[in-house]
Design an enzyme around this catalytic site. Structure first.
Site, PDB file in Angstrom:
ATOM      1  N   ASN A 138       0.828  -1.221   0.000  1.00 43.10           N
ATOM      2  CA  ASN A 138       0.000   0.000   0.000  1.00 43.10           C
ATOM      3  C   ASN A 138       0.852   1.256   0.000  1.00 43.10           C
ATOM      4  O   ASN A 138       1.935   1.278   0.578  1.00 43.10           O
ATOM      5  CB  ASN A 138      -0.908   0.038   1.232  1.00 43.10           C
ATOM      6  CG  ASN A 138      -2.030  -0.979   1.134  1.00 43.10           C
ATOM      7  OD1 ASN A 138      -2.085  -1.753   0.185  1.00 43.10           O
ATOM      8  ND2 ASN A 138      -2.902  -0.998   2.115  1.00 43.10           N
ATOM      9  N   ILE A 139       0.292   2.310  -0.574  1.00 53.51           N
ATOM     10  CA  ILE A 139       1.071   3.552  -0.719  1.00 53.51           C
ATOM     11  C   ILE A 139       1.556   4.066   0.640  1.00 53.51           C
ATOM     12  O   ILE A 139       2.664   4.584   0.752  1.00 53.51           O
ATOM     13  CB  ILE A 139       0.248   4.618  -1.480  1.00 53.51           C
ATOM     14  CG1 ILE A 139       1.160   5.755  -1.914  1.00 53.51           C
ATOM     15  CG2 ILE A 139      -0.924   5.123  -0.665  1.00 53.51           C
ATOM     16  CD1 ILE A 139       0.595   6.608  -3.032  1.00 53.51           C
ATOM     17  N   LYS A 140       0.750   3.867   1.681  1.00 50.87           N
ATOM     18  CA  LYS A 140       1.164   4.450   2.975  1.00 50.87           C
ATOM     19  C   LYS A 140       2.412   3.775   3.542  1.00 50.87           C
ATOM     20  O   LYS A 140       3.141   4.355   4.325  1.00 50.87           O
ATOM     21  CB  LYS A 140       0.021   4.461   3.978  1.00 50.87           C
ATOM     22  CG  LYS A 140      -0.307   3.136   4.573  1.00 50.87           C
ATOM     23  CD  LYS A 140      -1.382   3.268   5.615  1.00 50.87           C
ATOM     24  CE  LYS A 140      -1.663   1.882   6.159  1.00 50.87           C
ATOM     25  NZ  LYS A 140      -2.940   1.662   6.709  1.00 50.87           N
ATOM     26  N   GLY A 141       2.680   2.525   3.144  1.00 47.83           N
ATOM     27  CA  GLY A 141       3.958   1.900   3.455  1.00 47.83           C
ATOM     28  C   GLY A 141       4.182   1.518   4.902  1.00 47.83           C
ATOM     29  O   GLY A 141       3.250   1.226   5.638  1.00 47.83           O
TER      30      GLY A 141
END
Ligand code: B12
Length: 260
Positions: A138-141
């Protein structure tokens, strides 16, 4: 006694031979916890101390015992071991690729593949623990690093939890996946081992030899060095960050392609 330098963290040299530390350096004190399938009473406490003695803790002190329902007891035992640890015999598996920044990863993929690198990810079997794979994809990492969705040159298809192996294979084929990322967190009855070997066998059966996507598995309890035995290309464990995975993808799919 010879010594080794730990450049990363320590100002003082570490001796080669060490023992656990409880109250004073080298006193050998350790703390272990375990559960026995016995109701909590004096006999259960005696059983815990017997186990501790058989494990080589001498003397052993029972510091905590708590009933876990009517039939089980959880224990914490504190005691001394006489074993010595020889740091010279510790084998460390070093990362086999350099860490790249997201810019470097994108640049490498763009110039070598001239298209996006496709990653299909899932938690397979009955495993519903998606936090780990989401941390990577996910982009939030995770740990201050953005996940693979952040990388312009990577297309991420995250199938989520409890994905059946045939579904994963079908989607990987439909997406023309370069890499398949599988997460396995539940390890009861070695579920992570069985699911991973089933998955890797299914990919080998579904693809012609030499065309199988890169198979990557991750989870907190895989043993280092077992990738080959599980039929996968790489295992990632506790604390893995998205940047490490992105760098590995470049190492395995881009750099190796360029070398060929
Ligand atoms: C959150 C959690 C849950 C949540 C999950 C929510 C979700 N959407 O994920 C819920 C409440 C649903 C849950 C349910 C259950 N859980 Co649970 N859960 C946990 C818990 C507390 C944290 C897991 C977690 O999120 N860790 C944080 C992430 C970031 O770490 P990670 O998964 O290790 O991932 C990192 C690396 O391993 C790696 N990684 C992981 N996957 C991948 C994949 C790839 C491709 C790569 C490259 C890297 C990678 O990168 C990640 C980032 O560094 C753990 C205990 C613990 N403290 O670990 C128990 C734990 C995993 N659960 C456990 C159990 C038993 C269950 C249940 C069976 C409980 C029950 N009786 O119902 C159910 C099973 C549900 C199911 N069908 O799977 C046990 C498993 C025991 C075992 N030996 O297998 C644990 C260990 C707790 C325990 N001590 O008993 N759980």
């Amino acid at each position: 006694m010879t010594t080794v330098e730990n450049e990363a963290t320590s100002a003082r040299p570490t001796p080669d031979i060490v023992r656990p530390y409880g109250d004073t350096t080298g006193d050998g004190m350790v703390q272990v916890s375990f559960t026995l399938p016995v109701p909590h009473d004096k006999r259960a406490e005696g059983a815990a101390l017997q186990l501790a003695a058989k494990m080589g803790l001498d003397p052993a002190l029972l510091v905590h015992a708590k009933a876990m329902g009517p039939d089980f007891t959880f224990f914490v035992v504190y005691g001394r071991v006489n074993h010595l640890v020889d740091l010279r015999q510790v084998e460390v598996v070093e990362r086999e690729f350099p860490l790249l920044s997201p810019k470097e990863v994108n640049r490498a993929i763009k110039s070598a593949l001239r298209r996006k690198l496709v990653v299909v990810g899932a938690c397979i079997g009955t495993d519903a623990h998606t936090v780990g794979i989401d941390a990577i994809l996910n982009i939030k990492g995770f740990a201050g690093e953005k996940g693979l969705e952040y990388y312009n040159e990577i297309k991420v298809v995250n199938l989520g939890a409890q994905v059946l192996v045939p579904e994963l294979v079908a989607r990987a084929r439909a997406e023309k996946a370069d890499a398949v990322m599988v997460s396995q967190v539940v390890t009861q009855k070695d579920a992570h081992i069985h699911n991973t070997t089933t998955m890797s066998a299914a990919f080998r059966e579904a693809y012609p030899a030499g065309k199988v996507p890169l198979l990557v598995v991750g989870g907190p309890r895989f043993e280092e060095g077992t990738a080959q035995r599980l039929g996968v290309d790489r295992i990632f464990g506790r604390g893995t960050t998205p940047g490490e995975v992105a760098s590995y993808l470049v190492h395995a799919l881009v750099d190796s392609k360029e070398k060929r």
